[in-house]
Design a protein around this motif. Structure first.
Motif, mmCIF file in Angstrom:
data_model
loop_
_atom_site.group_PDB
_atom_site.id
_atom_site.type_symbol
_atom_site.label_atom_id
_atom_site.label_comp_id
_atom_site.label_asym_id
_atom_site.label_seq_id
_atom_site.Cartn_x
_atom_site.Cartn_y
_atom_site.Cartn_z
ATOM 1 N N ILE A 100 -6.168 -2.011 -4.515
ATOM 2 C CA ILE A 100 -5.234 -2.447 -5.564
ATOM 3 C C ILE A 100 -3.929 -2.920 -4.946
ATOM 4 O O ILE A 100 -3.360 -3.936 -5.368
ATOM 5 C CB ILE A 100 -4.990 -1.292 -6.559
ATOM 6 N N TRP A 101 -3.448 -2.208 -3.954
ATOM 7 C CA TRP A 101 -2.217 -2.609 -3.263
ATOM 8 C C TRP A 101 -2.373 -3.998 -2.643
ATOM 9 O O TRP A 101 -1.571 -4.911 -2.884
ATOM 10 C CB TRP A 101 -1.891 -1.559 -2.189
ATOM 11 N N ARG A 102 -3.418 -4.179 -1.852
ATOM 12 C CA ARG A 102 -3.599 -5.442 -1.134
ATOM 13 C C ARG A 102 -3.862 -6.619 -2.066
ATOM 14 O O ARG A 102 -3.283 -7.687 -1.921
ATOM 15 C CB ARG A 102 -4.755 -5.309 -0.132
ATOM 16 N N LEU A 103 -4.764 -6.412 -3.029
ATOM 17 C CA LEU A 103 -5.092 -7.506 -3.950
ATOM 18 C C LEU A 103 -3.897 -7.881 -4.825
ATOM 19 O O LEU A 103 -3.614 -9.059 -5.046
ATOM 20 C CB LEU A 103 -6.281 -7.122 -4.821
ATOM 21 N N SER A 104 -3.203 -6.874 -5.332
ATOM 22 C CA SER A 104 -2.083 -7.140 -6.238
ATOM 23 C C SER A 104 -0.988 -7.952 -5.553
ATOM 24 O O SER A 104 -0.496 -8.945 -6.101
ATOM 25 C CB SER A 104 -1.497 -5.826 -6.755
ATOM 26 N N THR A 105 -0.613 -7.531 -4.343
ATOM 27 C CA THR A 105 0.463 -8.258 -3.648
ATOM 28 C C THR A 105 0.018 -9.658 -3.259
ATOM 29 O O THR A 105 0.812 -10.601 -3.307
ATOM 30 C CB THR A 105 0.919 -7.485 -2.401
ATOM 31 N N GLU A 106 -1.258 -9.812 -2.892
ATOM 32 C CA GLU A 106 -1.759 -11.148 -2.539
ATOM 33 C C GLU A 106 -1.709 -12.080 -3.744
ATOM 34 O O GLU A 106 -1.303 -13.245 -3.635
ATOM 35 C CB GLU A 106 -3.195 -11.025 -2.018
ATOM 36 N N ILE A 107 -2.111 -11.582 -4.891
ATOM 37 C CA ILE A 107 -2.077 -12.407 -6.106
ATOM 38 C C ILE A 107 -0.639 -12.751 -6.482
ATOM 39 O O ILE A 107 -0.325 -13.908 -6.820
ATOM 40 C CB ILE A 107 -2.782 -11.667 -7.268
ATOM 41 N N LEU A 108 0.255 -11.776 -6.398
ATOM 42 C CA LEU A 108 1.656 -12.029 -6.734
ATOM 43 C C LEU A 108 2.285 -13.066 -5.796
ATOM 44 O O LEU A 108 3.107 -13.880 -6.223
ATOM 45 C CB LEU A 108 2.457 -10.726 -6.672
ATOM 46 N N HIS A 109 1.912 -13.038 -4.520
ATOM 47 C CA HIS A 109 2.454 -14.003 -3.564
ATOM 48 C C HIS A 109 2.120 -15.443 -3.956
ATOM 49 O O HIS A 109 2.861 -16.369 -3.651
ATOM 50 C CB HIS A 109 1.903 -13.731 -2.164
ATOM 51 N N HIS A 110 0.965 -15.623 -4.629
ATOM 52 C CA HIS A 110 0.500 -16.981 -4.919
ATOM 53 C C HIS A 110 0.680 -17.407 -6.381
ATOM 54 O O HIS A 110 0.607 -18.597 -6.685
ATOM 55 C CB HIS A 110 -0.989 -17.111 -4.557
ATOM 56 N N GLU A 117 10.552 -8.419 -10.588
ATOM 57 C CA GLU A 117 10.206 -7.196 -11.303
ATOM 58 C C GLU A 117 8.723 -6.875 -11.159
ATOM 59 O O GLU A 117 8.329 -5.696 -11.117
ATOM 60 C CB GLU A 117 10.562 -7.320 -12.789
ATOM 61 N N ASP A 118 7.882 -7.908 -11.079
ATOM 62 C CA ASP A 118 6.453 -7.684 -10.924
ATOM 63 C C ASP A 118 6.148 -7.022 -9.578
ATOM 64 O O ASP A 118 5.344 -6.086 -9.504
ATOM 65 C CB ASP A 118 5.692 -9.012 -11.035
ATOM 66 N N TYR A 119 6.787 -7.526 -8.521
ATOM 67 C CA TYR A 119 6.606 -6.922 -7.199
ATOM 68 C C TYR A 119 7.066 -5.464 -7.200
ATOM 69 O O TYR A 119 6.374 -4.573 -6.691
ATOM 70 C CB TYR A 119 7.405 -7.698 -6.148
ATOM 71 N N ASN A 120 8.264 -5.247 -7.734
ATOM 72 C CA ASN A 120 8.816 -3.894 -7.742
ATOM 73 C C ASN A 120 7.898 -2.926 -8.492
ATOM 74 O O ASN A 120 7.703 -1.773 -8.065
ATOM 75 C CB ASN A 120 10.211 -3.889 -8.370
ATOM 76 N N HIS A 121 7.351 -3.397 -9.623
ATOM 77 C CA HIS A 121 6.464 -2.545 -10.426
ATOM 78 C C HIS A 121 5.220 -2.161 -9.629
ATOM 79 O O HIS A 121 4.823 -0.973 -9.607
ATOM 80 C CB HIS A 121 6.055 -3.280 -11.704
ATOM 81 N N ILE A 122 4.600 -3.129 -8.962
ATOM 82 C CA ILE A 122 3.378 -2.855 -8.201
ATOM 83 C C ILE A 122 3.660 -1.907 -7.046
ATOM 84 O O ILE A 122 2.959 -0.910 -6.827
ATOM 85 C CB ILE A 122 2.752 -4.168 -7.684
ATOM 86 N N LYS A 127 3.132 3.280 -4.490
ATOM 87 C CA LYS A 127 3.798 4.283 -3.657
ATOM 88 C C LYS A 127 3.684 5.687 -4.255
ATOM 89 O O LYS A 127 3.545 6.677 -3.538
ATOM 90 C CB LYS A 127 5.287 3.920 -3.470
ATOM 91 N N HIS A 128 3.747 5.760 -5.577
ATOM 92 C CA HIS A 128 3.786 7.060 -6.243
ATOM 93 C C HIS A 128 2.446 7.433 -6.882
ATOM 94 O O HIS A 128 2.394 8.304 -7.744
ATOM 95 C CB HIS A 128 4.892 7.066 -7.301
ATOM 96 N N SER A 129 1.385 6.788 -6.423
ATOM 97 C CA SER A 129 0.065 7.087 -6.989
ATOM 98 C C SER A 129 -0.678 8.122 -6.168
ATOM 99 O O SER A 129 -1.850 8.376 -6.411
ATOM 100 C CB SER A 129 -0.771 5.803 -7.058
ATOM 101 N N GLY A 130 0.010 8.698 -5.164
ATOM 102 C CA GLY A 130 -0.630 9.700 -4.333
ATOM 103 C C GLY A 130 -1.166 9.145 -3.032
ATOM 104 O O GLY A 130 -1.712 9.886 -2.216
ATOM 105 N N VAL A 131 -1.029 7.851 -2.831
ATOM 106 C CA VAL A 131 -1.511 7.255 -1.585
ATOM 107 C C VAL A 131 -0.654 7.753 -0.423
ATOM 108 O O VAL A 131 0.559 7.874 -0.529
ATOM 109 C CB VAL A 131 -1.471 5.711 -1.657
ATOM 110 N N LYS A 132 -1.290 8.091 0.694
ATOM 111 C CA LYS A 132 -0.585 8.768 1.764
ATOM 112 C C LYS A 132 0.197 7.833 2.680
ATOM 113 O O LYS A 132 1.092 8.278 3.379
ATOM 114 C CB LYS A 132 -1.580 9.581 2.599
ATOM 115 N N GLU A 140 6.848 -2.572 3.673
ATOM 116 C CA GLU A 140 6.455 -3.885 3.162
ATOM 117 C C GLU A 140 7.319 -4.277 1.959
ATOM 118 O O GLU A 140 7.730 -5.439 1.827
ATOM 119 C CB GLU A 140 4.977 -3.873 2.771
ATOM 120 N N HIS A 141 7.600 -3.332 1.105
ATOM 121 C CA HIS A 141 8.452 -3.584 -0.061
ATOM 122 C C HIS A 141 9.842 -4.046 0.380
ATOM 123 O O HIS A 141 10.409 -5.005 -0.162
ATOM 124 C CB HIS A 141 8.544 -2.314 -0.911
#
Length: 424
Positions: A100-110, A117-122, A127-132, A140-141
């Motif tokens: 989800i992280w990789r796909l979302s940022t790739e789509i937002l870039h294009h 605000e979209d970047y910040n939301h993703i 970051k706070h979804s429990g991913v280590k 990256e943010h």
């Protein structure tokens, strides 16, 4: 683009385990799989539930849309895919978060309608979804905020990341934390540069502004100085630190930093380190002997470097015969590389070196020794009829210089390098 994405996703499991509070490598017995998990999630299995089937189809549609650059369609599917956060399968949820992280940022870039605000939301959601690997997402943010001019926001996110901890600190987590601190200090340097620019001219004596500059300098220098305790290639950080030291006229510290960066064997070989040291010494009018010493080391690692022209010029100014011989070698080695083949300055330098060499009685012997290993391929590289036609049309001065050297360099070889129009 998709190949690159899948390559990144292949590292998901390693990224997750970097910050684990316990050492799982030994307990698992063997190497972790490095196959791209995105491929595994797109394969139907006999135990697949309806929930998994729908999300698998969704991922397939996202990948297909991205492959054909249909970014709006990809974004619409992507809005549904984060339901994978609800998957309680321990073995797969960490993969989905990375995807989800990789796909979302790739789509937002294009996507043409993307807002900050979209970047910040993703970024905040992942970051706070429990991913280590919180630290790398934060970094990256901050990069994205920096690229869009939000320097203070980028620094704020890095400051938050610096205070983040997860379980027992591992070696990988420690290294990432050092990276976070280094980039935060780089942002302090950037703000310092902005303050310096603001204070230029009539405002330079402003005590408040100068105090702010000093504060940012201190903040930046603390961690930038620590970099040298961690072997690696730290070019932009070293340059930033040296620039500030130079501004405050702490030349001894600046020179120590550059010398350590260039000559400390704990650091990997880095030609740039010697370039930085040479440029600093040259700015401060160091003796030619010191400049030659630095360029001598650079010549060993990168004989085609553009500074070799300066190296040969410094050697040419010397009265030592050995330095003249070395200058011949340096320029010939530059011309061994095709990138310098048509460079007039390099050929002029070679001509000047040869002319000075000819003042010595054994000059022919020296030239023959240098050309012995080149006689089978140098004429083809520089002195063919094709080169003659090209040089006469594009750079007649270059042809004149080369023509004056061909008999000196290759006295026993019949060359086809002649003026245009002459039958060779």
């Amino acid at each position: 683009m998709m190949d690159d994405l899948e390559g990144e996703l292949g590292l998901v499991e390693d990224l997750e385990d970097d910050n684990d509070s316990s050492d799982n490598t030994s307990s698992r017995g063997g190497k972790k799989s490095r196959f791209p998990p995105v491929n595994l999630m797109c394969v139907e299995t006999s135990k697949e539930t309806g929930f998994h089937q729908s999300t698998r189809f969704c991922l397939e549609h996202i990948r297909e849309a991205m492959l054909h650059h249909r970014w709006q369609e990809a974004a619409e599917y992507m809005a549904c895919y984060p339901q994978m956060f609800e998957d309680t399968t321990v073995s797969s949820t960490k993969h989905y978060k990375e995807v989800i992280w990789r796909l979302s940022t790739e789509i937002l870039h294009h996507h043409h309608n993307t807002k900050m605000e979209d970047y910040n939301h993703i970024y905040e959601r992942i970051k706070h979804s429990g991913v280590k690997h919180y630290l790398m997402i934060s970094l990256e943010h901050s990069f994205h905020l920096l690229l869009h001019g939000h320097i203070e926001d980028a620094k704020r996110h890095l400051l938050a990341a610096e205070s983040w901890r997860y379980g027992k600190e591992s070696a990988a987590q420690y290294q990432k934390m050092k990276l976070i601190q280094a980039y935060r200090s780089l942002l302090d340097y950037i703000i310092w540069c902005d303050k310096k620019f603001t204070l230029s001219g009539d405002n330079f004596n402003d005590p408040v502004g100068n105090q702010e500059m000093q504060n940012y300098y201190r903040q930046a220098s603390v961690n930038l100085k620590e970099i040298l305790k961690n072997p690696g290639v730290w070019d932009p950080f070293i340059l930033s630190y040296v620039e500030m030291l130079e501004f405050y006229e702490d030349h001894s510290e600046a020179l120590n930093v550059l010398n350590d960066y260039a000559y400390d064997n704990n650091f990997p070989p880095n030609p740039n380190a010697h370039v930085f040291l040479y440029q600093y010494l040259k700015r401060h009018d160091a003796p030619e002997k010191k400049l030659i010493k630095v360029l001598k080391v650079l010549h060993v690692s990168v004989p085609s470097h553009e500074l070799m022209l300066e190296y040969s010029s410094l050697l040419l100014q010397s009265e030592k015969n050995s330095h003249i011989h070395k200058a011949v070698e340096v320029v010939l080695e530059m011309l061994d590389f095709a990138c310098w083949r048509s460079d007039l300055d390099v050929w002029k330098c070679l001509k000047a070196v040869i002319q000075k060499l000819q003042l010595q009685e054994d000059w022919r012997k020296v030239v023959l020794e240098k050309m012995e290993v080149r006689k089978d391929w140098w004429p083809v590289l520089h002195f063919t009829s094709h080169h003659a036609r090209k040089d006469s049309e594009e750079n007649p001065e270059l042809m004149e210089v080369k023509a004056s050297l061909k008999e000196v360099l290759c006295p026993d070889i019949t060359l086809k390098y002649a003026a245009a129009g002459v039958n060779s």
